[in-house]
Enzyme design. Structure first.
Site, PDB file in Angstrom:
ATOM      1  N   ASP A 100       0.821  -1.216   0.000  1.00  0.00           N
ATOM      2  CA  ASP A 100       0.000   0.000   0.000  1.00  0.00           C
ATOM      3  C   ASP A 100       0.855   1.266   0.000  1.00  0.00           C
ATOM      4  OD1 ASP A 100      -1.894  -1.936   0.266  1.00  0.00           O
ATOM      5  OD2 ASP A 100      -2.960  -1.012   1.919  1.00  0.00           O
ATOM      6  N   ASP A 118      -0.415  -4.498  -3.704  1.00  0.00           N
ATOM      7  CA  ASP A 118      -1.441  -3.445  -3.809  1.00  0.00           C
ATOM      8  C   ASP A 118      -0.838  -2.052  -3.628  1.00  0.00           C
ATOM      9  OD1 ASP A 118      -3.080  -5.680  -3.910  1.00  0.00           O
ATOM     10  OD2 ASP A 118      -3.753  -5.493  -1.837  1.00  0.00           O
TER      11      ASP A 118
END
Length: 365
Positions: free
Chosen positions: A184, A205
């Site tokens: 992230d 991600d």
């Protein structure tokens, strides 16, 4: 004779009218430039006039931390600039001041991230902080923001989400900057956001969000470990879109293993795709257009969210005119190769007024 001489008042009136016409003509002929437009590929070694200066040297700058400079900004909607001198600043920075704010890092070359000498660094996991956003090294909770030539790092590593950038706002421009984490890395959560000639590094991600419309132009995206690059999670079919254009997808030099075939272009955080602006092409939530995809990309291109929650029923991912070894192979059933990128240009993603706030020096070489 005196009766035939023009009065001084008449002469001044004529001169004033001519001057007004000339001024009006010159303004109309001059093209309007975005307020944040800078000359690309030039050094930025000194602060622009009026900027607040952050420095590691007490004798050089007004502030020793970036947050101190941010706190000193007036919250009155005025346009402000912060200049950061060379060094690593170990801190977490939160910005919510109103008005246009530009932060510039000292650099010998503004054209991209490669000559950056300014770093903002922090180590904080989302688990410890309480949320993804609260873990961010740089948290921008405002509209109208620009960042030039600053590296932003979250050094927490594996084991939890740990953001480098948390961007909540519209008309955000990130230029020649680097963003580093593992999971992230960049949260493009809401509003229109532009990333030009940047570097984004992570494993899982590491470009994600739900409501943001983000355009990544000529950016290097580097995987440091196995996983999906993007995780877009729109709440509906008209909410959120990431387009990665003319960018390079590769393995990071900091990776500790060979990642050939172990990286995916993205996975669906939610089950929705975003309808394209003209509804001509298949809706998608992430599109890669005219990119160079390295051998790290798996031949399927895209993966499910998880085996128990695939989130693929209403999702389509798009690719257009990509090259490199990672562009080859049989793609996942929820991906498509489109024949035109007309719905995925910067104007389509960011809005028709995008040239008024995106620094055009970072659109093309």
């Amino acid at each position: 004779m005196a009766a035939h001489r023009p009065s001084l008042i008449l002469i001044l009136a004529v001169l004033f009218a001519c001057g007004a016409l000339l001024t009006s003509h010159s303004v109309e002929a001059k093209p309007v430039q975005p307020k944040t437009a800078l000359r690309k590929r030039t050094a930025r070694n000194t602060a622009p006039a009026g900027a607040l200066v952050v420095s590691k040297s007490p004798s050089s700058g007004q502030f020793s931390t970036v947050q101190a400079a941010v706190n000193a900004l007036p919250n009155d909607g005025s346009e402000q600039t912060i200049f950061i001198e060379s060094g690593t600043y170990d801190e977490q920075v939160y910005i919510d001041r109103s008005g246009m704010l530009t932060i510039m890092g000292e650099t010998a070359d503004t054209s991209n991230y490669e000559s950056n000498v300014v770093t903002i660094s922090n180590s904080l996991s989302a688990t410890a902080a309480g949320s993804d956003d609260l873990s961010g090294t740089l948290r921008v909770h405002k509209d109208d923001f620009a960042l030039y030539n600053v590296n932003v790092k979250n050094t927490f590593g594996q084991g939890s989400q740990a953001l480098a950038l948390s961007a909540y706002g519209t008309n955000h421009g990130y230029y020649g900057s680097g963003f580093y984490s593992y999971q992230d890395t960049v949260l493009a959560e809401q509003g229109a956001q532009f990333y030009g000639y940047c570097y984004i590094e992570g494993a899982v991600d590491f470009i994600f969000g739900q409501h943001g419309f983000a355009f990544f132009q000529r950016t290097t995206i580097a995987s440091i470990g196995p996983g999906a690059i993007t995780a877009d999670g729109p709440a509906s079919k008209t909410d959120g879109l990431f387009v990665i254009n003319e960018s390079t997808i590769e393995q990071s030099s900091a990776a500790t293993e060979d990642l050939t075939g172990l990286v995916f272009l993205g996975r669906p955080w939610t089950e929705f795709a975003t309808a394209s602006p003209s509804s001509v092409f298949t809706p998608c939530s992430v599109a890669y257009t005219s990119c160079t995809l390295g051998s790290v990309i798996n031949s399927a291109g895209w993966e499910e969210w998880s085996s128990t929650e695939p989130n693929t029923e209403d999702v389509t991912f798009a690719e257009y005119d990509n090259g490199g070894p990672g562009s080859e192979g049989t793609r996942a059933s929820f991906a498509t190769k489109i024949t035109s990128n007309a719905d995925y240009t910067a104007a389509a993603v960011l809005g028709s007024d995008w040239t008024s706030w995106v620094d055009q020096g970072y659109v093309d070489q």
